[in-house]
Scaffold this motif. Sequence first.
Motif, short mmCIF file in Angstrom:
data_model
loop_
_atom_site.label_atom_id
_atom_site.label_comp_id
_atom_site.label_asym_id
_atom_site.label_seq_id
_atom_site.Cartn_x
_atom_site.Cartn_y
_atom_site.Cartn_z
N ALA A 275 0.82 -1.21 0.00
CA ALA A 275 0.00 0.00 0.00
C ALA A 275 0.86 1.26 0.00
CB ALA A 275 -0.94 0.00 1.20
N ASN A 276 1.97 1.23 -0.69
CA ASN A 276 2.85 2.39 -0.82
C ASN A 276 2.33 3.28 -1.93
OD1 ASN A 276 4.86 4.28 -1.10
ND2 ASN A 276 6.44 2.83 -1.73
N TRP A 277 1.57 4.28 -1.58
CA TRP A 277 0.89 5.10 -2.58
C TRP A 277 1.84 5.99 -3.38
CZ3 TRP A 277 -3.54 3.49 -4.05
CH2 TRP A 277 -4.32 2.74 -3.15
N ALA A 278 3.10 6.04 -2.96
CA ALA A 278 4.08 6.79 -3.75
C ALA A 278 4.32 6.11 -5.09
CB ALA A 278 5.39 6.92 -2.98
N THR A 279 3.99 4.82 -5.18
CA THR A 279 4.18 4.08 -6.44
C THR A 279 2.92 4.05 -7.30
OG1 THR A 279 3.48 1.91 -5.57
CG2 THR A 279 5.78 2.56 -5.20
N ALA A 280 1.86 4.70 -6.85
CA ALA A 280 0.56 4.59 -7.53
C ALA A 280 0.58 5.21 -8.91
CB ALA A 280 -0.52 5.24 -6.68
N ARG A 281 -0.21 4.60 -9.82
CA ARG A 281 -0.34 5.12 -11.17
C ARG A 281 -1.66 4.63 -11.76
NH1 ARG A 281 2.75 0.61 -11.12
NH2 ARG A 281 2.65 -0.89 -12.84
#
Length: 300
Positions: A275-281
């Motif tokens: 759930a690391n939203w820094a990697t979201a796309r």
Amino acid sequence: MSIRFDGKVAIVTGAGAGLGRAHALAFAARGAKVVVNDFGGARDGTGGSSQAALAVVEEIRQAGGTAIADGANVADYEQVLAMVKRAVTEFGRVDILVNNAGILRDKSFAKLEMGDIKAVLDVHLMGSINCSKAVWDIMREQGYGRIVMTTSSSGMYGNFGQSNYGAAKMAVIGLMNALTTEGRKNDIRVNTIAPVAATRMTADILPEAMLERIQPERVTPAVLFLASENAPSKTIIAAGGGAFAAATIVETAPVLLPDDDVTPEGIAARFGDIANWATARPYEESGHQVQSFLKLVCGM
């Protein structure tokens, strides 16, 4: 660059009042011929009258525009087909569809009757499907079409007492996603508006001072942009009071666990990474999401 709709024909559902009325008036003011659709029911969908749609048509005509009224119930596919046939008979084509019609039957999920759920889904979701289906082949044959769905923060983010409404409003985003892919080769662009506006749907839940700042006319410019010749596709614009934002669905980068850790405990231990939203796309299509998993898992 001026956005105009000269020579275009627009159908706006639920256009007898509120947002739909504002959309219809604005399309007409910029040159479109408009089908003002409104079943004329109460906020919960009961009743029915053509007076509201006729009044909007008269406003458009008084301002020098061209419009006809139609009382089709968007939840009834046969009535929708008749409306679209009438539009083509009257104006020769259909270029734009704004799926705006809606009703509310707000109750907590524990108190909702199944009829309340079905009624809301029938108008918001099936109404959008019915109208989109009725114009789809016309737009394909023309090689041109613009469809605007109407979603809500209640669907995207949740709201107490609106499980029926929220489910329908999130579903139209799924409809937009699929139709974007299918319509691309025929220049059919499908987008969604998420309005914050003073209408009969919000009249009793917001204070008067706020309602005065979020009139429907300050949402409509986003709808016209999303229905314009150079519109994007698969785009959600949230709009209210003259403020605008873009929304999308994103997903974090997949995390591959060692075989021994493919367990509930293994997921719990790595959930911070998952759930690391820094990697979201966002993904363009579902196949791209599947490919990201296959590439990681299978080395494809």
